[in-house]
Design an enzyme around this catalytic site. Structure first.
Site, PDB file in Angstrom:
ATOM      1  N   LEU A 163       0.828  -1.200   0.000  1.00  6.66           N
ATOM      2  CA  LEU A 163       0.000   0.000   0.000  1.00  6.66           C
ATOM      3  C   LEU A 163       0.866   1.254   0.000  1.00  6.66           C
ATOM      4  O   LEU A 163       2.066   1.208   0.261  1.00  6.66           O
ATOM      5  CB  LEU A 163      -0.944   0.001   1.213  1.00  6.66           C
ATOM      6  CG  LEU A 163      -0.303  -0.088   2.595  1.00  6.66           C
ATOM      7  CD1 LEU A 163       0.024   1.300   3.148  1.00  6.66           C
ATOM      8  CD2 LEU A 163      -1.229  -0.818   3.559  1.00  6.66           C
ATOM      9  N   CYS A 180      -5.828   4.588 -10.324  1.00 12.89           N
ATOM     10  CA  CYS A 180      -6.613   3.377 -10.091  1.00 12.89           C
ATOM     11  C   CYS A 180      -7.811   3.266 -11.032  1.00 12.89           C
ATOM     12  O   CYS A 180      -8.773   2.553 -10.751  1.00 12.89           O
ATOM     13  CB  CYS A 180      -7.063   3.285  -8.637  1.00 12.89           C
ATOM     14  SG  CYS A 180      -5.682   3.282  -7.481  1.00 12.89           S
TER      15      CYS A 180
END
Length: 216
Positions: A163, A180
């Site tokens: 992450l 994304c």
């Protein structure tokens, strides 16, 4: 026991991938323990397994690396804390969805240490914050900005990749991609939200909350 590794200088992406893969292989063989690696990268874009070419708006802006993690395009660079998570799901539970949810819960708990309310959204992996001070989208949808991205890969049920959380990156660097693959919403950081948080501050929160979410 999970080993915590922190790199002070930016780590080139290919080197980080090689180190992650080597550690994950060693964990799978029982030759090394689990690890969480905290680092930053030089400015770059990565393309996950679901990346669409049309989402790379400016391919010449920064180096672009194909990666076999899940997800689409994302940006990494100075001012962003990357946490590569190399955990053995053979012992922690062979459930990919539950693992991703725990990563999200970890980020949300760490943000809460700074009184930032992070949230997850159906169909949008990562962690988001409400931006009521911004104008809503044309269809009336309230504005939200992404503060953390998540993308992992498993090999023999050992995780790697992980992450990223925006502390104080140059947010204009995200303009070269559709982060994304999600149009309409923006990106933010702890400093953009008006919080004078340092990388060291976030690291303390991440370490404390990791053990709350994942255990030892």
């Amino acid at each position: 026991m999970v080993e915590w590794i922190t790199s002070d200088a930016p780590v080139p992406y290919p080197l980080a991938v090689a180190e992650m893969e080597a550690r994950a292989n060693a964990i799978a063989k029982g030759e090394a323990g689990e690890a969480v690696w905290l680092l930053e990268h030089p400015p770059l874009y990565t393309a996950g397994t679901s990346a669409r070419e049309s989402d790379l708006r400016d391919p010449d802006r920064f180096p672009v690396f194909e990666t076999r993690r899940g997800g689409q395009y994302t940006y990494h660079g100075p001012g962003q804390r990357v946490a590569y998570v190399m955990l053995d799901l053979n012992t922690r539970g062979k459930d990919v969805r539950a693992f991703v949810q725990r990563l999200e819960a970890w980020v949300i708990a760490a943000l809460d240490d700074f009184n930032v309310t992070g949230a997850v959204r159906e169909g949008r992996v990562g962690v988001w914050v409400d931006r009521p001070e911004k104008a809503p989208l044309p269809d009336g949808t309230p504005r939200e900005d992404k503060i953390a991205a998540i993308g992992v890969r498993l090999r023999k049920w050992v995780s790697f990749h992980g992450l990223s959380i925006n502390v104080e990156p140059d947010l204009s660097h995200f303009d070269g991609i559709v982060p994304c693959g999600i149009e309409g919403h923006g990106v933010t950081s702890l400093v953009d939200l008006g919080l004078p948080v340092t990388m060291a501050d976030l690291d303390v929160a991440l370490k404390r909350q990791f053990f709350e979410v994942f255990g030892a």
